[in-house]
Design an enzyme around this catalytic site. Structure first.
Site, PDB file in Angstrom:
ATOM      1  N   TYR A   1       0.840  -1.214   0.000  1.00  0.00           N
ATOM      2  CA  TYR A   1       0.000   0.000   0.000  1.00  0.00           C
ATOM      3  C   TYR A   1       0.874   1.262   0.000  1.00  0.00           C
ATOM      4  CZ  TYR A   1      -3.795   3.118   1.568  1.00  0.00           C
ATOM      5  OH  TYR A   1      -4.718   4.136   1.680  1.00  0.00           O
TER       6      TYR A   1
ATOM      7  N   ALA B   1       3.961   1.576  -1.023  1.00  0.00           N
ATOM      8  CA  ALA B   1       4.645   1.703  -2.314  1.00  0.00           C
ATOM      9  C   ALA B   1       3.678   2.234  -3.374  1.00  0.00           C
ATOM     10  CB  ALA B   1       5.220   0.349  -2.742  1.00  0.00           C
TER      11      ALA B   1
ATOM     12  N   LYS C   1       1.089   4.168  -2.916  1.00  0.00           N
ATOM     13  CA  LYS C   1       0.752   5.574  -2.675  1.00  0.00           C
ATOM     14  C   LYS C   1       1.971   6.483  -2.921  1.00  0.00           C
ATOM     15  CE  LYS C   1      -3.600   4.929  -1.570  1.00  0.00           C
ATOM     16  NZ  LYS C   1      -4.686   5.453  -2.418  1.00  0.00           N
TER      17      LYS C   1
ATOM     18  N   ILE D   1      -8.454   8.162   8.320  1.00  0.00           N
ATOM     19  CA  ILE D   1      -9.803   8.674   8.133  1.00  0.00           C
ATOM     20  C   ILE D   1     -10.794   7.564   8.498  1.00  0.00           C
ATOM     21  CG2 ILE D   1     -11.385   9.741   6.453  1.00  0.00           C
ATOM     22  CD1 ILE D   1      -8.708  11.322   6.890  1.00  0.00           C
TER      23      ILE D   1
HETATM   24  P1  NAP Z   1     -13.257   2.290   1.111  1.00  0.00           P
HETATM   25  O1  NAP Z   1     -14.275   2.718   2.130  1.00  0.00           O
HETATM   26  O2  NAP Z   1     -12.713   0.908   1.181  1.00  0.00           O
HETATM   27  O3  NAP Z   1     -13.831   2.599  -0.353  1.00  0.00           O
HETATM   28  C1  NAP Z   1     -13.065   2.318  -1.491  1.00  0.00           C
HETATM   29  C2  NAP Z   1     -13.955   2.409  -2.702  1.00  0.00           C
HETATM   30  O4  NAP Z   1     -13.148   2.096  -3.852  1.00  0.00           O
HETATM   31  C3  NAP Z   1     -15.100   1.432  -2.664  1.00  0.00           C
HETATM   32  O5  NAP Z   1     -16.263   2.068  -3.131  1.00  0.00           O
HETATM   33  C4  NAP Z   1     -14.638   0.345  -3.618  1.00  0.00           C
HETATM   34  O6  NAP Z   1     -15.665  -0.342  -4.305  1.00  0.00           O
HETATM   35  C5  NAP Z   1     -13.855   1.142  -4.628  1.00  0.00           C
HETATM   36  N1  NAP Z   1     -12.948   0.301  -5.394  1.00  0.00           N
HETATM   37  C6  NAP Z   1     -12.065  -0.606  -4.912  1.00  0.00           C
HETATM   38  N2  NAP Z   1     -11.416  -1.203  -5.913  1.00  0.00           N
HETATM   39  C7  NAP Z   1     -11.889  -0.663  -7.067  1.00  0.00           C
HETATM   40  C8  NAP Z   1     -11.623  -0.885  -8.436  1.00  0.00           C
HETATM   41  N3  NAP Z   1     -10.704  -1.779  -8.840  1.00  0.00           N
HETATM   42  N4  NAP Z   1     -12.302  -0.170  -9.358  1.00  0.00           N
HETATM   43  C9  NAP Z   1     -13.244   0.726  -8.973  1.00  0.00           C
HETATM   44  N5  NAP Z   1     -13.544   0.976  -7.689  1.00  0.00           N
HETATM   45  C10 NAP Z   1     -12.883   0.282  -6.745  1.00  0.00           C
HETATM   46  O7  NAP Z   1     -11.968   3.231   1.171  1.00  0.00           O
HETATM   47  P2  NAP Z   1     -11.784   4.742   1.673  1.00  0.00           P
HETATM   48  O8  NAP Z   1     -11.284   4.692   3.070  1.00  0.00           O
HETATM   49  O9  NAP Z   1     -12.966   5.541   1.334  1.00  0.00           O
HETATM   50  O10 NAP Z   1     -10.542   5.153   0.760  1.00  0.00           O
HETATM   51  C11 NAP Z   1     -10.684   5.916  -0.419  1.00  0.00           C
HETATM   52  C12 NAP Z   1      -9.286   6.308  -0.901  1.00  0.00           C
HETATM   53  O11 NAP Z   1      -8.625   7.034   0.136  1.00  0.00           O
HETATM   54  C13 NAP Z   1      -8.397   5.114  -1.207  1.00  0.00           C
HETATM   55  O12 NAP Z   1      -7.566   5.407  -2.311  1.00  0.00           O
HETATM   56  C14 NAP Z   1      -7.558   4.990   0.038  1.00  0.00           C
HETATM   57  O13 NAP Z   1      -6.335   4.353  -0.208  1.00  0.00           O
HETATM   58  C15 NAP Z   1      -7.376   6.441   0.414  1.00  0.00           C
HETATM   59  N6  NAP Z   1      -7.024   6.654   1.803  1.00  0.00           N
HETATM   60  C16 NAP Z   1      -7.866   6.244   2.816  1.00  0.00           C
HETATM   61  C17 NAP Z   1      -7.473   6.475   4.126  1.00  0.00           C
HETATM   62  C18 NAP Z   1      -8.323   6.071   5.276  1.00  0.00           C
HETATM   63  O14 NAP Z   1      -7.855   6.213   6.406  1.00  0.00           O
HETATM   64  N7  NAP Z   1      -9.535   5.600   5.091  1.00  0.00           N
HETATM   65  C19 NAP Z   1      -6.249   7.103   4.400  1.00  0.00           C
HETATM   66  C20 NAP Z   1      -5.445   7.489   3.352  1.00  0.00           C
HETATM   67  C21 NAP Z   1      -5.843   7.268   2.060  1.00  0.00           C
HETATM   68  P3  NAP Z   1     -16.469  -1.605  -3.700  1.00  0.00           P
HETATM   69  O15 NAP Z   1     -17.493  -0.997  -2.809  1.00  0.00           O
HETATM   70  O16 NAP Z   1     -17.070  -2.247  -4.903  1.00  0.00           O
HETATM   71  O17 NAP Z   1     -15.473  -2.440  -3.010  1.00  0.00           O
END
Ligand code: NAP
Length: 245
Positions: free
Chosen positions: A153, A155, A157, A186
């Site tokens: 993860y 790598a 990002k 988050i």
């Molecule tokens: P999440 O709740 O797991 O939601 C991720 C979303 O991406 C889901 O709707 C998922 O769809 C969709 N997805 C996954 N693989 C996909 C693909 N191959 N094609 C299209 N859609 C896809 O994650 P989140 O916490 O909201 O994170 C959103 C972004 O923020 C991510 O890039 C994550 O790495 C980044 N981020 C999050 C945090 C944190 O603390 N939460 C911190 C730093 C960065 P499904 O519903 O179909 O699975």
């Protein structure tokens, strides 16, 4: 603010992507919501329309070039332009380095990094012709500082930050900006997976003494998506409660 702009948001059906889609819609942007799961994306789109904007749901996996082309075609058919792309779709497959399986590495790099590359490549052609665009990549604090158990993860990002800077340099003269946001921890389903002890330990490392909210990230997206942010490109905006400075 993005009134009458057209925004593609990947991973829009839940978590941070959903908040981003609503924040943009609340400012008057029309939304192309992309996600693997069609029923939940359609439900999100119905709610977005209730805000008073146009929105369409596209079922698509960002790792599949054909799906990405379908996403761009759907946006162009419906709206005739693409102003904003938010590369938000992302996954984790955590494991300590020595136990990390090849498929865990490949899956995370594929969605988080190749997915952003494919969506950007397909969209940049249109934005370049338009001489206007805002591309926003959702990276992560751990792409800047590393994290035990997340080699894949982190790598992906860190790679996304490199992709952001390269694309920013290539697209600047076309009036297309490319920036990244590096969220801290988050509160979403992604971090719900963390054990309570780990969550408490993390919170002690955050000067703000709380996890962030999806809206904290969506607000940074609004800033970078605005027409008035025209001279900001190739930057990484940290939204992390002071956890990494
Ligand atoms: P999440 O709740 O797991 O939601 C991720 C979303 O991406 C889901 O709707 C998922 O769809 C969709 N997805 C996954 N693989 C996909 C693909 N191959 N094609 C299209 N859609 C896809 O994650 P989140 O916490 O909201 O994170 C959103 C972004 O923020 C991510 O890039 C994550 O790495 C980044 N981020 C999050 C945090 C944190 O603390 N939460 C911190 C730093 C960065 P499904 O519903 O179909 O699975």
């Amino acid at each position: 603010m993005p009134k009458n702009k057209v925004a593609i948001v990947t991973g829009a059906s839940r978590g941070i992507g959903r908040s981003i889609a609503f924040a943009l819609a609340n400012q008057g942007a029309n939304i192309v919501a992309v996600d693997i799961d069609l029923p939940s994306t359609e439900a999100t789109v119905a709610e977005l329309k209730a805000v008073g904007v146009e929105a369409i749901a596209v079922q698509g996996n960002v790792t599949a070039a054909a799906d990405v082309e379908k996403m761009v075609a759907a946006a162009m058919d419906k709206f005739g332009k693409i102003d904003i792309l938010v590369n938000n779709a992302g996954i984790t497959r955590d494991a300590l380095l020595v136990r990390m399986k090849d498929e865990d590495w490949d899956a995370v790099l594929s969605v988080n990094l190749k997915g952003a590359f494919l969506c950007t490549r397909a969209t940049a052609k249109i934005m370049s012709k338009q001489r206007y665009g805002r591309i926003i990549n959702i990276a992560s604090i751990v792409g800047q500082m590393g994290n035990a158990g997340q080699a894949n993860y982190c790598a992906s990002k860190a790679g996304l930050i490199g992709l952001t800077k390269s694309n920013a340099r290539e697209l600047a003269r076309r009036n297309v900006t490319v920036n990244a946001i590096a969220p801290g921890f988050i509160a979403t389903e992604m971090t719900d997976k963390l054990p309570e002890s780990e969550r408490q330990k993390l919170t002690t490392q955050i000067p703000m003494e709380r996890l962030g909210t999806p809206d904290d990230i969506a607000n940074a997206v609004l800033f970078l998506a605005a027409e008035s942010s025209a001279y900001i490109t190739g930057q990484v905006v940290a939204v992390n409660g002071g956890m990494y400075m």
